[in-house]
Design an enzyme around this catalytic site. Sequence first.
Site: not given
Lengths: 471, 93, 480
Positions: A65, A140, A164
Site C-alpha cells: 500500500k 482504503s 481499510s
Amino acid sequence: MITVSQTLENVRDSSAKEVVSQCIERIEASKFNTFITVAKESAPEAAKKSKNIKGSLAGVPIAIKDNISTKGIRTTCASGILGGYVPPYDAHVIERLKEAGAVIVGKVNMDEFAMGTSTETSHYGPTLNPWDIKRVPGGSSGGSAATVAAGEVPLALGSDTGGSVRCPASFCGVVGLKPTYGVISRYGLISYANSLEQIGPIASNVADMTHLFNVVAGHDPRDSTSVPGEKDYTNALVDDVEGLTIGVPKEYFGEGIDQAVEKSVRDSVHRLEDLGASWQEVEMPHTKYALAAYYVIAMSEASSNLARFDGMRYGLRLEKDHDWHTTYSEIRSQGFGEEVKRRILLGTYALSAGYMDKYYLKALKVRTLIKQDFERALKSTDVLIAPTMPTPAFKLGEKISDPLTLYMADVNTVPVNLSGVPSVSLPCGFSNGLPIGLQIMGKHFDEETIIRTAYTFEQNTEFHTKAPEVA
Amino acid sequence: MITTKDVEHIGWLARLKMEEEQLEGYADQLNSVLDYFGQLDEVDTREVEPTYHVLEMNNVFRDDKITDCLTRDEAIGNAPKTQDGYFKAPRII
Amino acid sequence: MREESLKLRPYLDEVGVMIGLEIHVQLNKLNTKIFCGCPLDYHDDGPNTHTCPVCLGLPGSLPVINRKAVEYSIKVGLALGCSIEEHTQFYRKNYYYPDLPKGFQITQYDYPIASKGYINIEGEDGEVRIRINRAHMEEDPGRLLHEGGSIERSKYTLIDYNRSGVALLEIVTEPDIRSPKEARRFLDKLRNILEYLDVVDTTLEGSMRVDANISLSGGSRSEVKNISSHKGAERALLFEIVRQKNLLRRGGKVVQETRHFDEARGVTVSLRTKEEAHDYRYFPEADLVPLKVADLAPGIAKTLPELPDARRQRFISQYGVTDDHAKSLTSEKQVADFYEQVATEVDPKLAAVWIADVLKGELNYRNLGIDAFAGANMVQLVKLLAWDKITEQSGVEVIRTILDEGGTPDDVVAAKGLLKAGGDLVTAAVEEAITENPQAVEDYRSGKQEAVNFLMGQVMKKTKGRADAKEVREMIIQRV
C-alpha cells in the site's frame, strides 16, 4: 488468484526473476488501476538477490500500500501533496519482508491518506473492482485487495484504520487481517489516525495471509506501541473448531443490511456450528455510537498528523513563495484532495478551544464504552462473527458525493479499531456475483483463534476458490 | 451551527486556503457531519474515563545510544528548494 | 507546606514589577536526541548532517523516548525541590513554523514530569524564594537563519534540523521575580545548579534560552521571546519596564502580546499580528505511552551531588570562611572545586580571601574562566603569603603576571625580586625617611595623623613595595 505455494513452486521451477517479470507484465496489463508505482528497476534486482535468501517468501512478489515507506521507491499516499517523495528509509514491515526474501513489485492505490471506503479519493484515479469494473473495490486499501483478487500478485500489505483492510477484502473476495493494535510495527506507516491503525496482510486464502502476517508481525523498538515478543502464527492453521464459542452481535445486523449479506453470514455461523462450534447472540449496546466516535477521533488525529506536509523537506512546493503562513496554506490547498481537507477541517474543529470536550474527549469516553462492550461480549465467547460490510461492493460514484453516506458504510468495521482487537475478513458468499465478507473478531492478542476459525471455515467451504474473470 | 465565518476561522487554524465562494459549501458539509457527531451527546459518560491508548502500556524507552544518521544528501534529497545544505523556506513575515 | 512558608513579597516600588521566566534547558550532555538516536555533537558540523527520519519528521517515522533524558529531567526536578509526578505523559502542541518538522511539537501539558519546586536567590531585599511551577520535557525545534537580516526584513529562511529533537527541559517559574537583576540572579543560580548536576554544558550556544513574562502593577503582561543570555534577559526586562512605564504614563494600555528581543539593538519588538492568536489544540501523543517513573526518583535522589546551597553551608562550617566568601566561591561549580583543591593544602581562610576577593576579580577583568589559573599555583602563592615571604601587594602582582604572561609564583617572585625585604633594610629605610622629611615628623608630632601615611609612602618607595605596610607603620610611630 495466485497462491504463495504456487508462486514458490514457480520460483523453484523457473526463477524468481522470471516470476517477478511475469508479475510485472500482469500489473502493467491491469485494467483495474491497481498500482501507483511499479518497481520496474528494483524488483528484478531484488528477485535476483532473493536466490541467496533462505526466507519463507524468497522470490514471492508482493504489493505494498502506498502509505508504507519504501526506501528508493516513490511513496505518495495517493496524494498530490507528496509530489515525487522517495523515502530514504524502509518501514519496519519492509525490512522484514526483505529479510524473508519477498520482492516488492510496487506501490498500490488507495484512498488519499487512507481516508475513504472506496479508493475513489485517490489522486491517481479510482481502482476498479475486478469482479465488476463498474463497482468500487472498497477502501482504503482498494489497490491491495484488488490486485490480489485480479491475480496480479499473491500477497499485499494494506493498512486498517477503520476497516481499510477488511472492507476491500470483503468487496474483492479476498482475505485480510487487522491485527491487534501493537502487533505489527507502525514504523514507516504514514499516519492517518495513529491511535487506531495497523498494517494488515491481504492474500487469496487464510494460509497465505497467515504466512505473510507471520513475516511482518513482531516487536520493533522504534515503535513505542509495539508489543514485545514473537509468535509463530502458522501454528494456528488448524482445521478444528470443536468447542469454540461464537458470539453473534445483533447490532451488526442493523438497518441497511443487505438480505443476501445477512443470510450468508448467518449460514456461515451455522456451518461452523456443524463443524463443532456453538454460537450465541451477544449484545454490544454502544455499537451505534462507534461510527461518530471513530470519525471524531480519526479526524482529530489526522488534522495533526497531516500538518507536516508543508513542502519544505519533501513533497509539493509551489513555484512562488510568499510569507510562511500564506505559502503553507497554498501548498496544502493545492496538494490535498477534497475529502482530506474536509477531515482536516473537522478534526481541527473538534480539537479547537471550546470544542475539545464536546467532541474529542467525549469520543474518547465513548471509545472506552465500546472497548468494554468487546470485553464483555468476549468474556463468554471466543470470537465474534458479523458481516464485514453491510452490503456488497457499491457502484463507483454512488456514494462519493455525500460524505456522511459513505462514512456509514464503515459501521461494522470501526468498532474493532476503537477497541484495538484483531479481526479478519474472508469470503463467505456471493450476491449477484459480488463477494460477501465474513468478519471474525477476537480478543486482544488472540489472532490464533480467529485465524483457526477462518482457516476451518475456508477448508470446509468453496468460496475462496472463486476468482473474477479478468481476461 | 457552523457559520461561514467559523469556516474561515477553522480554515485559518488548519492553514487551508479557501476562496470566498467555497465557504458556504464547506459550512453545509461540516454541519451535516457535526450534526451526526451530535448523537454522542446521548451517551452518559459521566463516570467514564477516556481511552487514549487501547493497550495499557507504560514506560517504553530506548537507551541513550547513537544510531546512524541520514547523510546530508539523503536528508535534503527530497526537498524542492535548498541552499548550501539548508532547506529553503519562505520568509516568516 | 512550602506554599505556606513562602511570604509573598511586597512590591519593591510603586511600579509593581512581576516577572516570570520560562527557561528552555538543552539536556546536551546526553549522547542522543530525545526521540531518536542522532548524536548531539553537531555544533562544529554543517547544516542537516545530524538528522534521521524521526527528527526530520519524515512521513511514517515514530518517536521513542530516551531513558536517560527522563532520568536527567527527574534529577533536575529533584534538585529544584519539585515533586516527581506518578503519571506523566506527552502531548502534541499544534502550530506551524518551518523549524517544526512535524507541524506539532511533542511536549508535556497536563502531566509534566516535575512540579512545585523553588530556588532561593539573593533578592533586592535579602534572600528570597522563587517558586517553580513545573518542569516539563519537550523536543527542540530546528534552527532558522533569516537570510538578509532580521526576521522582519529577511527575504527567505534557511532551516537546519541538526538541533531538531534535542531534549529540552522547560522550567517555568511563578511570577515571583521583582526586578531584572533578580531575574539575572535567578538564571545564574539555575545555571549553577545545572552545572552541579552535570546534565547540561552551559557553554554551548543556545543551551539555556529564556522567555520572560513581565507586567507592571497587575496590568497585562507581555511575553518576551528569543533571549539567549542572562545579560540579555536583564536588558530585555529593563527595556520592557521602561517601555511599559512610558506607555502607562502616557495613558496607554499594555496589551497582552508576544515580543521578540532583538539582542543587537537591545530592544523588544512586537511580532503580533491578527493571525498570531494561538489555539494550540493540545492533545495526547498516542505514539508515546505514558510514563510511570515516580518510583525512579528515590534512586536518582541518591545520586544527586551536593548542590550550591549545601556546599556554601559546608564551606562555612568546614573551612570557617565568611558567608560572603562561601557564596562567592560556590556560585560557579568550577570555582568551588578549585577552592576545595587549594583549601586542602593551605590555610582555607586565606585561600578563600585570595580566590574570592582577588583571583575572581582578575579573571572577570580578563574575561577568563577559573581554568586559566592552575590550582598548584594558588597553593604556592597562598604558602608564600602565609609564610610572610611576600606582601599582599606582591601577591596581587603575582596573580596578574601569571594571568598575563604565565609562569609560577616562585618564577614571578624571583624574576621581579618580590621577596619581602629583610628587617635591616626596612629599618634603614625608615631612618632615611625620617631624616629626609623633618617637616612630616613635625606635622605628626603636632597631631596630623596623615603625616604617617606620607612617611610610609616614602619607605615603600625605598623598599620597592616589599615591606609590610602594617609593620612599617608601627615602626614609624614608635620612632617618632
